[in-house]
Design an enzyme around this catalytic site. Structure first.
Site, short mmCIF file in Angstrom:
data_model
loop_
_atom_site.label_atom_id
_atom_site.label_comp_id
_atom_site.label_asym_id
_atom_site.label_seq_id
_atom_site.Cartn_x
_atom_site.Cartn_y
_atom_site.Cartn_z
N HIS A 1 -20.49 3.90 8.92
CA HIS A 1 -19.79 4.05 10.21
C HIS A 1 -19.71 5.51 10.62
CE1 HIS A 1 -15.84 3.93 12.60
NE2 HIS A 1 -16.71 3.23 13.30
N GLU B 1 -24.47 3.95 11.62
CA GLU B 1 -23.97 3.57 12.94
C GLU B 1 -23.54 4.83 13.64
OE1 GLU B 1 -20.63 2.68 15.81
OE2 GLU B 1 -20.60 3.86 13.95
N ASP C 1 -22.44 6.58 17.75
CA ASP C 1 -21.99 6.32 19.12
C ASP C 1 -22.73 7.26 20.07
OD1 ASP C 1 -19.54 4.62 18.34
OD2 ASP C 1 -19.24 6.45 17.19
N HIS D 1 -18.39 9.93 19.61
CA HIS D 1 -17.58 8.74 19.84
C HIS D 1 -16.68 8.87 21.06
CE1 HIS D 1 -14.03 6.13 19.40
NE2 HIS D 1 -14.88 5.27 18.89
N GLU E 1 -24.49 2.32 18.92
CA GLU E 1 -23.43 1.84 19.80
C GLU E 1 -23.49 2.58 21.13
OE1 GLU E 1 -18.62 1.21 20.36
OE2 GLU E 1 -19.40 1.60 18.34
#
Length: 264
Positions: A10, A37, A39, A52, A113
């Site tokens: 993450h 992962e 963003d 993020h 994402e």
């Protein structure tokens, strides 16, 4: 026991390194993650960067508060987004999507994402194509339903999963969205699967059995505790997103979860 689940780091190995930086992503590979992962947002000059929040305040330790959408890539690159996590990470910069793609090893994946709306899909598509990376290494995830649909339209060869979290009504105790609502949405937006908050009140055995019957993939976020990871492992989850990839990998080798019995 060998864990069949993919371990997704993450924002990289963000328990140990500054999130969404190349340092965190490289450490995730070192810790044995199957995927990272990250963003992604658009800058004022249309560049796709890895961050993020909508602003830079938190990742600069409160020193600089710029809105990403209002600042050029060149200006964003002047910021140090590593030293807030520790002096050993001083000098880390906000990476571009192209830079993140460049450090993905063969056989590993990026869970990408999209932070924003459908307008990001075409810029992201251009970067993916120009990078030369195999699109089989890319999984796109998004909370925004219109974004998922745009991915299906512009990047039909890439898997896209709908991100979902849940809220509980304090008076009734009911969770929303309900399982039925989740499935209605998955069908309408044509997602390949769900990447769901790891909430066993909603994501129980009957929920998972329905996912499998209807042909959807099943992923959960964000799990940093061994018991919770084993609970979803025992439900047959496809991937577990965690801030602690090495730790969770080790925990998944242990016997079954001791958590509460899953509600039927």
């Amino acid at each position: 026991m060998t864990a069949a689940q993919e371990i997704v780091a993450h924002r990289g190995a963000s328990h140990d390194a500054p999130e969404n930086t190349l340092a965190a992503f490289r450490l995730a590979w070192d810790q044995g993650a199957d995927a990272i992962e990250g963003d992604f947002r658009l800058t004022a000059d249309g560049q796709v960067v890895c961050l993020h929040d909508a602003d830079t305040k938190r990742v600069t330790g409160g020193e600089v508060d710029w809105k990403v959408s209002e600042v050029t890539l060149e200006k964003l690159r002047t910021l140090d987004v590593g030293k807030w996590k520790g002096e050993s990470f001083a000098g880390e910069r906000i990476p571009t999507l192209a830079e993140v793609l460049a450090i993905i090893p063969p056989g590993k994946k990026l869970f990408l994402e999209i932070k924003g709306g459908p307008e990001l899909v075409e810029p992201i598509r251009r970067v993916l194509v120009s990078s030369g990376i195999s699109l089989q290494q890319i999984v796109i995830i998004a909370f925004d339903q219109n974004t998922v649909m745009e991915v299906r339209r512009l990047l039909p060869e890439v898997k896209v999963h709908w991100l979902v979290s849940y809220k509980q009504d304090k008076e009734t105790g009911c969770w929303t969205p309900t399982a039925d609502e989740v499935f209605q949405t998955l069908s309408r937006i044509r997602a390949h699967g769900v990447d769901t908050e790891a909430n066993p009140e909603v994501v129980n055995r009957s929920f998972v059995e329905r996912l499998r019957r209807e042909g959807y993939e099943f992923h959960v976020w964000t799990v940093d505790e061994g018991d919770r990871a084993r609970l979803f492992r025992d439900l047959g989850v496809d991937s577990i997103t965690t801030n602690r990839p090495a730790f969770i990998r080790q925990e998944l080798q242990k016997p079954g979860s001791e958590e509460i019995t899953m509600r039927q």
